[in-house]
Design an enzyme around this catalytic site. Structure first.
Site, PDB file in Angstrom:
ATOM      1  N   GLN A 185     -41.148  52.053  16.285  1.00  0.00           N
ATOM      2  CA  GLN A 185     -40.644  53.067  17.204  1.00  0.00           C
ATOM      3  C   GLN A 185     -40.771  52.594  18.650  1.00  0.00           C
ATOM      4  O   GLN A 185     -39.931  52.920  19.508  1.00  0.00           O
ATOM      5  CB  GLN A 185     -41.373  54.398  16.979  1.00  0.00           C
ATOM      6  CG  GLN A 185     -42.769  54.539  17.576  1.00  0.00           C
ATOM      7  CD  GLN A 185     -43.842  53.678  16.930  1.00  0.00           C
ATOM      8  OE1 GLN A 185     -43.632  53.027  15.929  1.00  0.00           O
ATOM      9  NE2 GLN A 185     -45.040  53.692  17.517  1.00  0.00           N
ATOM     10  N   TYR A 186     -41.784  51.821  18.954  1.00  0.00           N
ATOM     11  CA  TYR A 186     -41.985  51.284  20.298  1.00  0.00           C
ATOM     12  C   TYR A 186     -41.045  50.116  20.564  1.00  0.00           C
ATOM     13  O   TYR A 186     -40.414  50.031  21.629  1.00  0.00           O
ATOM     14  CB  TYR A 186     -43.437  50.849  20.470  1.00  0.00           C
ATOM     15  CG  TYR A 186     -43.718  50.153  21.776  1.00  0.00           C
ATOM     16  CD1 TYR A 186     -43.676  50.856  22.972  1.00  0.00           C
ATOM     17  CD2 TYR A 186     -44.042  48.796  21.813  1.00  0.00           C
ATOM     18  CE1 TYR A 186     -43.940  50.222  24.178  1.00  0.00           C
ATOM     19  CE2 TYR A 186     -44.310  48.159  23.008  1.00  0.00           C
ATOM     20  CZ  TYR A 186     -44.264  48.875  24.193  1.00  0.00           C
ATOM     21  OH  TYR A 186     -44.523  48.235  25.381  1.00  0.00           O
ATOM     22  N   ASN A 187     -40.941  49.190  19.599  1.00  0.00           N
ATOM     23  CA  ASN A 187     -40.035  48.055  19.754  1.00  0.00           C
ATOM     24  C   ASN A 187     -38.624  48.525  20.108  1.00  0.00           C
ATOM     25  O   ASN A 187     -37.965  47.969  20.993  1.00  0.00           O
ATOM     26  CB  ASN A 187     -39.977  47.238  18.455  1.00  0.00           C
ATOM     27  CG  ASN A 187     -41.325  46.729  17.999  1.00  0.00           C
ATOM     28  OD1 ASN A 187     -42.241  46.543  18.790  1.00  0.00           O
ATOM     29  ND2 ASN A 187     -41.449  46.493  16.702  1.00  0.00           N
TER      30      ASN A 187
END
Length: 266
Positions: free
Chosen positions: A154-156
């Site tokens: 989700q961060y990538n």
């Protein structure tokens, strides 16, 4: 080199610690009047006081940029003493989750904080830059935008979105005197990076103390020509350059500050 930032006003979001703090302090040292932003009053004020103690100019604004009205209030407070010439969209967060752990709600929340929050500030502050014919928008991205890990997906994905929106904005600002660029850090040794590496290091056989873990982590995770983690001031230096008149011909670019990262090996 004089970056000629005297008379400029800069808002650095998420500047109560880490990369944002380093960036706020360097811009102030180069002559900009800096608005330090955070959510914790004491931490945010400490950064501003450090700047003032060093002879710089700094004020503070508090607010959660993930909320529409709070973000609007931050923009109003940031411009109370004059227009913002430089916007550094640094604020963001991540949680170290596996694909199985990163539920849809986590994806939505991370996207709101890491992407939409920056869009809010752009929409509040960039129109006035366009009218004045000068401005700088710097988005802090990251190497995981193009070389994602198998964890915290989700961060990538939000880093990739940050890179994309910055280039789209540059195209929209064509001919206005306002530029939009990305500074893409590699693994920078801030507290969160050290915490992550220390957490996963023993299980990966890198050792149990930081002195043991650090060189093995660099070799395994971020092999680079400098053979080390980066320093926050090195990110701040790239941002400061892009804010200067020397960078007027740079827009829609991604400046990698990653030691010459060779590969991603997660």
């Amino acid at each position: 080199m004089d970056l000629n930032l005297n008379g400029r006003r800069a808002l650095v979001t998420g500047s109560s610690a880490g990369l944002g703090e380093a960036t706020a302090k360097l811009l102030a040292a180069e002559g900009a009047a800096v608005v330090v932003h955070g959510r914790d009053k004491d931490r945010t004020e400490k950064v501003a006081q450090d700047i003032r103690n060093a002879g710089g100019t700094a004020t503070t604004v508090l607010g959660d940029l993930a909320d529409d009205e709070a973000a609007a209030q931050v923009a109003r407070a940031a411009t109370a003493d004059g227009p913002i010439d430089i916007l550094v969209n640094n604020a963001g967060f991540y949680r170290h989750l596996s694909w199985a752990e990163a539920a849809p709600d986590e994806w939505r929340d991370t996207y709101n904080v890491n992407v939409v929050s920056g869009v809010r500030m752009i929409q509040h502050l960039v129109p006035a830059m366009r009218e004045r014919g000068w401005g700088r928008v710097i988005t802090i991205g990251g190497g995981l935008a193009s070389q994602p890990m198998n964890t915290h997906p989700q961060y990538n994905a939000t880093l990739a979105a940050r890179h994309n929106l910055a280039v789209s904005l540059a195209r929209d600002l064509k001919g206005t005197g306002v530029t939009s660029n990305v500074v893409s850090p590699g693994a920078i040794l801030v507290e969160a990076t050290k915490d992550l590496v220390t957490e996963i290091g023993p299980a990966r056989g890198w050792g149990n103390t930081w002195e043991e873990i650090q060189p093995n982590a660099v070799n395994a995770l971020i092999p680079n020509d400098q053979e080390r983690f980066g320093d926050p001031d090195e990110i701040a230096g790239a941002v400061a350059y892009l804010c200067s008149d020397y960078a007027q011909y740079i827009s829609g670019a991604t400046i990698r500050v990653d030691g010459g990262l060779i590969r991603s090996a997660f």
